[in-house]
Scaffold this active site. Structure first.
Site, PDB file in Angstrom:
ATOM      1  N   SER A  22       0.846  -1.203   0.000  1.00  0.00           N
ATOM      2  CA  SER A  22       0.000   0.000   0.000  1.00  0.00           C
ATOM      3  C   SER A  22       0.875   1.244   0.000  1.00  0.00           C
ATOM      4  O   SER A  22       1.646   1.470   0.940  1.00  0.00           O
ATOM      5  CB  SER A  22      -0.910   0.022   1.229  1.00  0.00           C
ATOM      6  OG  SER A  22      -1.438   1.323   1.378  1.00  0.00           O
ATOM      7  N   HIS A  50      -1.197  -1.343  -4.214  1.00  0.00           N
ATOM      8  CA  HIS A  50      -2.460  -1.038  -3.536  1.00  0.00           C
ATOM      9  C   HIS A  50      -2.566   0.471  -3.313  1.00  0.00           C
ATOM     10  O   HIS A  50      -1.670   1.094  -2.746  1.00  0.00           O
ATOM     11  CB  HIS A  50      -2.486  -1.773  -2.195  1.00  0.00           C
ATOM     12  CG  HIS A  50      -3.797  -1.716  -1.474  1.00  0.00           C
ATOM     13  ND1 HIS A  50      -4.861  -2.534  -1.778  1.00  0.00           N
ATOM     14  CD2 HIS A  50      -4.216  -0.936  -0.444  1.00  0.00           C
ATOM     15  CE1 HIS A  50      -5.880  -2.273  -0.964  1.00  0.00           C
ATOM     16  NE2 HIS A  50      -5.515  -1.296  -0.145  1.00  0.00           N
ATOM     17  N   ASP A  69      -4.894   3.384  -1.709  1.00  0.00           N
ATOM     18  CA  ASP A  69      -5.968   3.627  -0.739  1.00  0.00           C
ATOM     19  C   ASP A  69      -6.591   4.996  -0.948  1.00  0.00           C
ATOM     20  O   ASP A  69      -5.960   6.021  -0.696  1.00  0.00           O
ATOM     21  CB  ASP A  69      -5.406   3.536   0.685  1.00  0.00           C
ATOM     22  CG  ASP A  69      -5.147   2.103   1.099  1.00  0.00           C
ATOM     23  OD1 ASP A  69      -6.071   1.277   0.986  1.00  0.00           O
ATOM     24  OD2 ASP A  69      -4.016   1.812   1.536  1.00  0.00           O
ATOM     25  N   MET A  79      -9.355   7.656   0.126  1.00  0.00           N
ATOM     26  CA  MET A  79     -10.185   8.002   1.287  1.00  0.00           C
ATOM     27  C   MET A  79     -10.753   9.404   1.126  1.00  0.00           C
ATOM     28  O   MET A  79     -10.054  10.313   0.669  1.00  0.00           O
ATOM     29  CB  MET A  79      -9.353   7.946   2.568  1.00  0.00           C
ATOM     30  CG  MET A  79      -8.636   6.617   2.765  1.00  0.00           C
ATOM     31  SD  MET A  79      -7.771   6.550   4.340  1.00  0.00           S
ATOM     32  CE  MET A  79      -6.933   4.985   4.195  1.00  0.00           C
ATOM     33  N   HIS A  95      -8.390   0.696  -3.828  1.00  0.00           N
ATOM     34  CA  HIS A  95      -9.307   0.424  -2.715  1.00  0.00           C
ATOM     35  C   HIS A  95     -10.065   1.712  -2.384  1.00  0.00           C
ATOM     36  O   HIS A  95      -9.500   2.636  -1.802  1.00  0.00           O
ATOM     37  CB  HIS A  95      -8.460  -0.063  -1.525  1.00  0.00           C
ATOM     38  CG  HIS A  95      -9.233  -0.365  -0.297  1.00  0.00           C
ATOM     39  ND1 HIS A  95      -8.609  -0.560   0.931  1.00  0.00           N
ATOM     40  CD2 HIS A  95     -10.562  -0.520  -0.059  1.00  0.00           C
ATOM     41  CE1 HIS A  95      -9.527  -0.818   1.840  1.00  0.00           C
ATOM     42  NE2 HIS A  95     -10.718  -0.786   1.269  1.00  0.00           N
ATOM     43  N   MET A 120     -12.345   3.825  -0.324  1.00  0.00           N
ATOM     44  CA  MET A 120     -13.002   3.998   0.984  1.00  0.00           C
ATOM     45  C   MET A 120     -13.715   5.342   0.926  1.00  0.00           C
ATOM     46  O   MET A 120     -13.318   6.314   1.571  1.00  0.00           O
ATOM     47  CB  MET A 120     -11.953   3.941   2.099  1.00  0.00           C
ATOM     48  CG  MET A 120     -11.436   2.521   2.334  1.00  0.00           C
ATOM     49  SD  MET A 120      -9.816   2.487   3.131  1.00  0.00           S
ATOM     50  CE  MET A 120      -8.783   2.761   1.713  1.00  0.00           C
ATOM     51  N   MET A 151     -11.386  -6.602   5.599  1.00  0.00           N
ATOM     52  CA  MET A 151     -10.579  -5.621   6.340  1.00  0.00           C
ATOM     53  C   MET A 151     -10.246  -6.190   7.714  1.00  0.00           C
ATOM     54  O   MET A 151     -11.139  -6.595   8.463  1.00  0.00           O
ATOM     55  CB  MET A 151     -11.348  -4.305   6.519  1.00  0.00           C
ATOM     56  CG  MET A 151     -11.512  -3.481   5.257  1.00  0.00           C
ATOM     57  SD  MET A 151      -9.973  -3.088   4.402  1.00  0.00           S
ATOM     58  CE  MET A 151      -9.094  -2.132   5.644  1.00  0.00           C
ATOM     59  N   GLY A 166      -8.891   3.537   7.369  1.00  0.00           N
ATOM     60  CA  GLY A 166      -8.645   4.962   7.606  1.00  0.00           C
ATOM     61  C   GLY A 166      -7.176   5.292   7.734  1.00  0.00           C
ATOM     62  O   GLY A 166      -6.749   6.364   7.322  1.00  0.00           O
ATOM     63  N   ASP A 209      -6.523  -6.936   4.345  1.00  0.00           N
ATOM     64  CA  ASP A 209      -5.899  -5.609   4.389  1.00  0.00           C
ATOM     65  C   ASP A 209      -5.938  -5.067   5.816  1.00  0.00           C
ATOM     66  O   ASP A 209      -7.023  -4.896   6.386  1.00  0.00           O
ATOM     67  CB  ASP A 209      -6.677  -4.682   3.434  1.00  0.00           C
ATOM     68  CG  ASP A 209      -6.108  -3.274   3.345  1.00  0.00           C
ATOM     69  OD1 ASP A 209      -5.073  -2.985   3.971  1.00  0.00           O
ATOM     70  OD2 ASP A 209      -6.720  -2.452   2.628  1.00  0.00           O
ATOM     71  N   GLY A 234       1.177  -2.246   4.107  1.00  0.00           N
ATOM     72  CA  GLY A 234       1.608  -0.856   4.027  1.00  0.00           C
ATOM     73  C   GLY A 234       2.845  -0.623   4.865  1.00  0.00           C
ATOM     74  O   GLY A 234       3.977  -0.647   4.364  1.00  0.00           O
TER      75      GLY A 234
HETATM   76  C1  DX5 Z   1      -6.381   1.022   5.833  1.00  0.00           C
HETATM   77  C2  DX5 Z   1      -5.916   0.814   4.412  1.00  0.00           C
HETATM   78  C3  DX5 Z   1      -4.790  -0.113   4.308  1.00  0.00           C
HETATM   79  C4  DX5 Z   1      -3.511   0.380   4.979  1.00  0.00           C
HETATM   80  C5  DX5 Z   1      -2.703  -0.822   5.348  1.00  0.00           C
HETATM   81  O1  DX5 Z   1      -7.468   1.835   5.832  1.00  0.00           O
HETATM   82  O2  DX5 Z   1      -6.971   0.289   3.620  1.00  0.00           O
HETATM   83  O3  DX5 Z   1      -4.522  -0.515   2.982  1.00  0.00           O
HETATM   84  O4  DX5 Z   1      -2.755   1.218   4.162  1.00  0.00           O
HETATM   85  O5  DX5 Z   1      -1.627  -0.420   6.116  1.00  0.00           O
HETATM   86  P1  DX5 Z   1      -0.933  -1.415   7.150  1.00  0.00           P
HETATM   87  O6  DX5 Z   1      -0.445  -2.577   6.343  1.00  0.00           O
HETATM   88  O7  DX5 Z   1       0.148  -0.579   7.732  1.00  0.00           O
HETATM   89  O8  DX5 Z   1      -1.976  -1.828   8.144  1.00  0.00           O
HETATM   90 ZN    ZN Z   2      -6.441  -0.625   1.624  1.00  0.00          ZN
END
Ligand code: DX5
Ligand code: ZN
Length: 218
Positions: free
Chosen positions: A7, A32, A34, A36, A65, A67, A136, A141, A174, A196
């Protein structure tokens, strides 16, 4: 063989191209991204223009992804920006089936995700339509949160649902995935892992990706 989807949320955005190339050279399978919106989740991150920028520098699968509330409003933008997989949350739309259909009509793979508090049954009616199911294992977030242990059983149950439906969809997890816990999650039937902070927080991205794959192989 499992897949690793680093990520970029945990990458250094001041040198994003270098960060994407580094995981590509380190053996990443997907990138990946993210997205948001500050409404579905508290954080605000990436828009289609970043997807477009990443598309220009890698041929790896862009695993986007979303969100965001009402993802139907932005599916076309993320598709034309060069996403390969577009994943939406069951909790974010009133018309999940229509969104999934729209993603596929745009020639993209469709993913559907459930939050930690959402029952696996939310995936039931859409299972045969999707290319990816995302469980998840943190509340979405932020990166760097701890893996919620109850997610293991949830992954097991989604695996069974997919198998029972003869679905070829990938099962992605994730949140909080590390070298130390990835094998336990893989044993529950997941095949794609978002990572991530575990990857981008390490000194050697390639070594971390390899260690994750080796942990699952042994
Ligand atoms: C959380 C994201 C993840 C996040 C994962 O809301 O969807 O993709 O970046 O990060 P780690 O692997 O650090 O939990
Ligand atoms: Zn994600």
């Amino acid at each position: 063989m499992i897949k690793i989807s680093p990520s970029i949320l945990s990458a250094d955005f001041a040198c994003l191209a270098k960060e994407v190339k580094a995981v590509e050279e380190g053996g990443a399978d997907y990138i990946h991204i993210d997205v948001m919106d500050g409404r579905f989740v508290p954080n605000i991150t990436i828009g289609p223009f970043i997807v477009d920028a990443v598309r220009k520098i890698t041929d790896l699968t862009l695993d986007v992804h979303l969100m965001i509330e009402e993802p139907e409003r932005y599916i076309a933008d993320f598709a034309s920006a060069g996403s390969d997989i577009i994943t939406v949350h069951t909790e974010s739309t009133r018309h999940l089936h229509a969104v999934v259909t729209a993603i596929k009509k745009l020639g993209k793979k469709a993913g559907v995700s459930i939050n930690p508090g959402t029952p696996v049954s939310a995936l039931e009616e859409i299972l045969t339509e999707i290319d990816l199911a995302l469980v998840m294992s943190v509340n979405p977030g932020f990166s760097g949160q701890g893996f919620i242990p109850e997610s293991l059983d949830k992954v097991r149950r989604v695996r069974k649902m997919l198998d029972d439906a003869d679905s070829k969809a990938e099962l992605q997890v994730d949140g909080g995935i590390k070298v130390a816990n990835i094998a336990d999650v893989a044993a529950c039937g997941a095949d794609v892992f978002v990572a991530g902070s575990a990857v981008y927080g390490s000194d050697d991205y390639g070594a971390t990706i390899r260690a994750m794959k080796e942990a699952c192989a042994s």
